[in-house]
Design an enzyme around this catalytic site. Structure first.
Site, mmCIF file in Angstrom:
data_model
loop_
_atom_site.group_PDB
_atom_site.id
_atom_site.type_symbol
_atom_site.label_atom_id
_atom_site.label_comp_id
_atom_site.label_asym_id
_atom_site.label_seq_id
_atom_site.Cartn_x
_atom_site.Cartn_y
_atom_site.Cartn_z
ATOM 1 C CB THR A 134 -0.608 0.261 1.225
ATOM 2 O OG1 THR A 134 -1.489 -1.390 1.496
ATOM 3 C CG2 THR A 134 -1.750 1.456 1.321
ATOM 4 C CB ALA A 137 -0.885 8.440 -2.725
ATOM 5 C CB CYS A 138 -3.980 4.402 -2.432
ATOM 6 S SG CYS A 138 -4.779 3.516 -2.294
ATOM 7 N N GLY A 139 -5.328 4.068 0.437
ATOM 8 C CA GLY A 139 -5.390 3.248 1.645
ATOM 9 C C GLY A 139 -5.691 1.970 1.424
ATOM 10 C CB CYS A 141 -4.063 0.538 -3.741
ATOM 11 S SG CYS A 141 -2.928 1.245 -3.594
#
Length: 304
Positions: A134, A137-139, A141
């Protein structure tokens, strides 16, 4: 551990203008550290997330709440840093939350955290393990499937009787900013803060290169202090309100999420469906309330 920030050499340039010559200076710059953290449960890898070191146990606890693995403080028994990725490491005794491992671990990187759940707490479903890391920027993805994203919360935020003055919400970004110690040095971190509407207190502020990690650290703080569900609170974040932040708030029982910047369409849809109050573009005295506006006092809209 002294690893939240680091110093690097940079070339600082001031461009030439009509009135002054350009200037080039070599100096040291302070940067926010970004390193991987592998979260394990009873020795089994669950996910790897890119984070700013510090409050790792809170991060892991909050992540387990957002994934639906735990719901209460008494389900989280202990956690300990192991050696580097691919190494072993046993769990600590109950209560030894954030202690590092001993020299016997050999070259501890503090980038692997092994969590032990309380007896009787089901282990995570292996199918929920993240099959990719992960990023900051993305929790979500790294989730194996989109169905896993819509986790069902144990708490009903729609029933929370919270009400907050619009003027109070307008003050929260400045309150949060005043406690961003690492951002002050680096300019490179997100922040999340938890406000108690009953006491008027900003309970906790956490910073991280990942906005979802900052929220997980706040929720993890609540787990370790036995404060779930977080009824009567407002979660203030320094950036935009994405879907995963709404999800994390709902999973922790937080009835209101306030953001300095914009929400995404999916964040608004989830807020509407769960009964969370979502506020965005909180700047100066103005803000947009996207769902459950009756919780914001003075929010009596004129005709549109």
């Amino acid at each position: 551990m002294g690893r939240i920030t680091t110093r690097k050499k940079v070339v600082h340039i001031t461009a030439a203008t009509d009135d002054a010559e350009g200037v080039v200076v070599r100096r040291l710059d302070t940067l926010a550290v970004e390193e991987p953290l592998e979260i394990r449960v009873s020795g089994a890898p669950l996910t790897v997330t890119m984070r700013t070191p510090g409050h790792d146990v809170e991060l892991a606890a909050g992540f387990l709440v957002s994934e639906g693995v735990i719901r209460h403080h008494d389900q989280f028994a202990s956690a300990i840093h192991c050696g580097g990725p691919g190494t072993g490491g046993s769990a600590a005794a109950p209560g030894a939350y954030a202690l590092g491992a001993s020299a016997a671990d050999g070259g501890n990187t503090y980038n692997v955290l092994d969590v032990t759940l309380a007896p009787g707490t089901p282990l995570p479903d292996p199918s929920r393990a993240r099959h990719s890391y992960t990023t900051s920027a993305c929790g979500v993805c790294g989730a194996a499937s989109i169905e896993q994203v819509a986790t069902t919360s144990a708490f009903d935020v729609s029933a929370d009787p919270l009400e907050v003055d619009a003027a109070t919400l307008a003050d929260l970004p400045d309150m949060l900013r005043s406690r961003q110690e690492v951002f002050e040095k680096t300019g490179g971190l997100h922040a999340a803060g938890l406000y108690d509407a009953a006491t008027g207190e900003l309970l906790v502020v956490r910073e991280d290169v990942g906005r979802h990690n900052a929220v997980d650290k706040v929720v993890g703080w609540a787990v370790l202090n036995g404060r779930l569900p977080l009824t009567g609170t407002v979660l203030q974040v320094s950036g935009r309100a994405s879907f995963e932040l709404v999800q994390k708030a709902v999973m922790a029982g937080i009835p209101m999420l306030s953001a300095v910047s914009a929400p995404s369409s999916l964040a608004v849809e989830m807020a509407e469906s769960t009964g969370l109050t979502l506020v965005g573009f909180v700047r100066g005295a103005t803000m947009n309330v996207y769902s459950r506006p009756e919780r914001v006092r003075e929010a009596v809209p004129a005709a549109v």
